[in-house]
Write an enzyme that holds these catalytic residues in place. Structure first.
Site, PDB file in Angstrom:
ATOM      1  N   LYS A 221      -5.233 -37.550  27.369  1.00  0.00           N
ATOM      2  CA  LYS A 221      -5.045 -37.707  28.810  1.00  0.00           C
ATOM      3  C   LYS A 221      -4.047 -36.674  29.294  1.00  0.00           C
ATOM      4  CE  LYS A 221      -3.740 -41.305  32.193  1.00  0.00           C
ATOM      5  NZ  LYS A 221      -3.383 -42.740  32.337  1.00  0.00           N
ATOM      6  N   SER A 293      -6.530 -44.862  35.669  1.00  0.00           N
ATOM      7  CA  SER A 293      -6.090 -43.474  35.549  1.00  0.00           C
ATOM      8  C   SER A 293      -6.443 -42.830  34.215  1.00  0.00           C
ATOM      9  CB  SER A 293      -4.586 -43.368  35.794  1.00  0.00           C
ATOM     10  OG  SER A 293      -3.845 -43.939  34.735  1.00  0.00           O
ATOM     11  N   SER A 317      -4.595 -49.196  33.196  1.00  0.00           N
ATOM     12  CA  SER A 317      -5.246 -47.898  33.041  1.00  0.00           C
ATOM     13  C   SER A 317      -5.909 -47.689  31.689  1.00  0.00           C
ATOM     14  CB  SER A 317      -4.238 -46.770  33.304  1.00  0.00           C
ATOM     15  OG  SER A 317      -3.928 -46.728  34.673  1.00  0.00           O
TER      16      SER A 317
END
Length: 599
Positions: A221, A293, A317
């Site tokens: 990420k 996210s 998330s």
């Protein structure tokens, strides 16, 4: 001293909201005291003082918070949010834990660590004992290779049926092939990937095998820093940012021989699935978005663009995008994985966790990345038992009303004692406590961003900009009261957690907030599919809505959740299904994305 009535300015006719009048009374009191003590009518605040009685009371009030950089529209928005959102939470938390003086009860969970330096723990972490595979043969199709498990791919590399370079090439091709449809990749780390793959192949040729991640590609990420590559945090404000930091989790994976192929989408500043380059989509239904996210890690793993990826969770998330995209993902116990080099929302909530094909893969990744990070004071060497050695027949597992009953029945058939269960607690402001904690902490980390007006160009104005403006006027006392209420919640959940684990919906918002506040680990497990809402005529689409459930365990019992998930997946194949990106169906009105040739 007492406030004299003659010092009150005329505010009749000005009625933006009751809360602002309260703010002005505080401002007036402060000004009166300052005037009496210093007799400084001509100081810089005198101008503001004069305005209170005339036409600028709102602006003046914000000057006393050193927040005059907000324009009138934003200030009115904050006042509205203060009245509708903040004050009810202030009231609930005060009633819950602030009715007794002295601080003898309900201590804050903001714990200060006074140690100087970064001493390593003397504890030696015992690694898990993975199951051994034999007889694994290389599939003819790259598509089939892309959806193999980590252990299967590792066996192909270990037996030299496939090199790390060849495997890296397969996944880079898939990332580039599907990214235009899914918008899941921020940066391809191609040069680094081939360098790491070459090193992995070289070590193996020398007889050095680093373990199951040796030569296995993966994604991070894009809030996780890697030197020489952009770490954009998903935000146009930081889209050209390069950090000369090597994140702890990246170091761990590099030392295990894994190969970084891409920086994957984070929602802007780790909020939902909108980022500066677009909005990440769900491979199982490209008409909808991935949510959460950690959008890039979830979508990329689901689509077979990477074998696994590392995401993060502060408030949903990991759980939300994993459930939407139909992948197995673990939100570990808070403090299990070090966060050095990772953008921070909240030091007491942020966690890193893996998105994988299966619970077995999650266990392998967790084993590689767990341990004490010397630069993250909240990380710990947590003594986890080996999930591959847990005797599940000795476990009592509860199931909530919203649990997927197939999981309950499968585990019962394997000897687990399954009982109905309910988690009881009296704290009624769970969601508000999480929002106070996250938003105030986040604003502390992005104070300059707000003060300089960069929030005006944020990708979704109803998200961080609105929340953080509201956070600006949360009093310190009420932030601490929220932490005391959090402590009460933790104690009540601990007392109510009378089972070894429980099963329930992984995306129930109250449960997401509770789990993150308490630090509960949860593994999201795919359990099936159902038709998409409003399907095309004759239901002629292969697009599906994924069904998942969560297996929750007490803190530091991640191995129990993993063992139960592995047991369930050992006799089901929902986690092995492949999304229909290339072929949505003969009459699906949404065109399939164009594809390039793959062998």
């Amino acid at each position: 001293m007492m406030l004299k009535e003659k010092n009150l300015p005329l505010v009749s006719g000005w009625t933006h909201s009751g809360i602002t009048c309260v703010i002005f009374l505080a401002v007036i009191c402060c000004r009166t005291v300052a005037s009496d003590v210093k007799n400084a009518e001509s100081d810089e605040h005198s101008v503001c003082w004069a305005r209170v009685g005339h036409s600028y009371p709102l602006k003046c009030a914000f000057e006393f918070f050193d927040s005059s950089f907000f324009n009138n529209t934003k200030m009115l928005e904050i006042v509205k949010g203060q009245k509708e959102f903040n004050i009810p939470i202030f009231t609930a938390n005060r009633k819950l834990i602030a009715s007794v003086n002295g601080g003898l009860y309900d201590p804050s969970y903001l714990v200060f660590n006074s140690a100087w330096g970064s001493e390593q723990s003397q504890h030696v972490t015992k690694r898990f004992k993975y199951p051994s595979l034999s007889g694994i043969k290389k599939p003819r199709s790259e598509q089939d290779i892309a959806f193999m498990s980590i252990l299967e791919l590792g066996e192909l590399i270990k037996t030299k049926q496939l090199t790390s370079k060849e495997l890296t090439e397969i996944f880079l091709k898939r990332l580039k092939r599907y990214n235009h449809a899914l918008e899941a990749v921020v940066t391809y780390t191609e040069e680094l990937a081939y360098k790491q793959a070459k090193e992995a192949d070289k070590l193996l040729a020398q007889g050095v095998y680093l373990g199951p991640l040796h030569g296995i590609p993966y994604g991070l990420k894009d809030i996780i820093a890697v030197p020489h590559y952009k770490t954009t945090w998903g935000s146009r404000s930081f889209k050209n940012q390069v950090l000369d930091i090597e994140a702890w989790v990246y170091k761990r994976l590099k030392s295990a021989g894994a190969v970084l192929v891409a920086k994957l989408v984070s929602g802007s500043l780790a909020y939902d699935d909108i980022w500066f380059g677009g909005r990440t989509r769900n491979p199982w239904n490209i008409e909808e978005f991935s949510t959460g996210s950690s959008a890039g890690p979830a979508a990329s793993t689901s689509a077979g663009m990477v074998p696994f990826a590392i995401g993060s969770e502060t408030a949903g998330s990991v759980t939300y995008p994993a459930a939407r995209c139909g992948v197995t993902a673990l939100r570990p116990t808070f403090g299990t994985v070090g966060r050095t080099g990772v953008m921070s929302l909240s030091e007491s909530l942020d966690k890193l966790g893996p998105f994988c094909r299966s619970a077995t893969d999650c266990a392998i990744i967790l084993d590689a990345i767990r341990g004490k990070d010397p630069d993250d004071l909240s990380s710990r060497d947590i003594l986890l038992d080996d999930p591959f050695s847990v005797d599940i027949t000795k476990l009592t597992v509860g199931y909530l009303e919203d649990a997927e009953m197939e999981v309950v029945h499968v585990l019962a058939s394997k000897g687990v004692n399954m009982i109905p269960f309910k988690l009881n607690y009296t704290v009624d402001s769970v969601q508000g406590i999480l929002n106070f904690t996250m938003d105030v902490d986040m604003l502390a980390h992005f104070d300059e961003w707000q003060r300089s007006g960069k929030d005006d160009v944020y990708e979704a104005q109803e998200q961080w900009p609105t929340e953080l403006r509201r956070a600006r006027v949360i009093p310190a006392v009420d932030y601490v009261q929220a932490q005391r209420a959090r402590g009460k919640l933790i104690r009540e959940v601990r007392e109510s957690f009378t089972v070894d684990a429980f099963i329930g919906n992984a995306t129930d918002w109250e449960r997401v907030c509770l789990g993150n506040l308490v630090g509960l680990p949860v593994i999201v497990v795919p359990t099936g599919f159902k038709n998409i809402p409003n399907p095309p005529p004759n239901n002629s689409t292969r697009r599906r809505t994924t069904i998942t459930t969560g297996i929750y365990a007490p803190p530091e019992r991640d191995h129990i959740a993993l063992a139960l998930a592995m047991a369930y997946q050992s006799v089901t194949n929902h986690h092995r299904q492949q999304p229909p990106i290339d072929d949505l169906g003969p009459n699906d009105p949404i065109p399939s994305p164009p594809t390039s040739s793959l062998s």
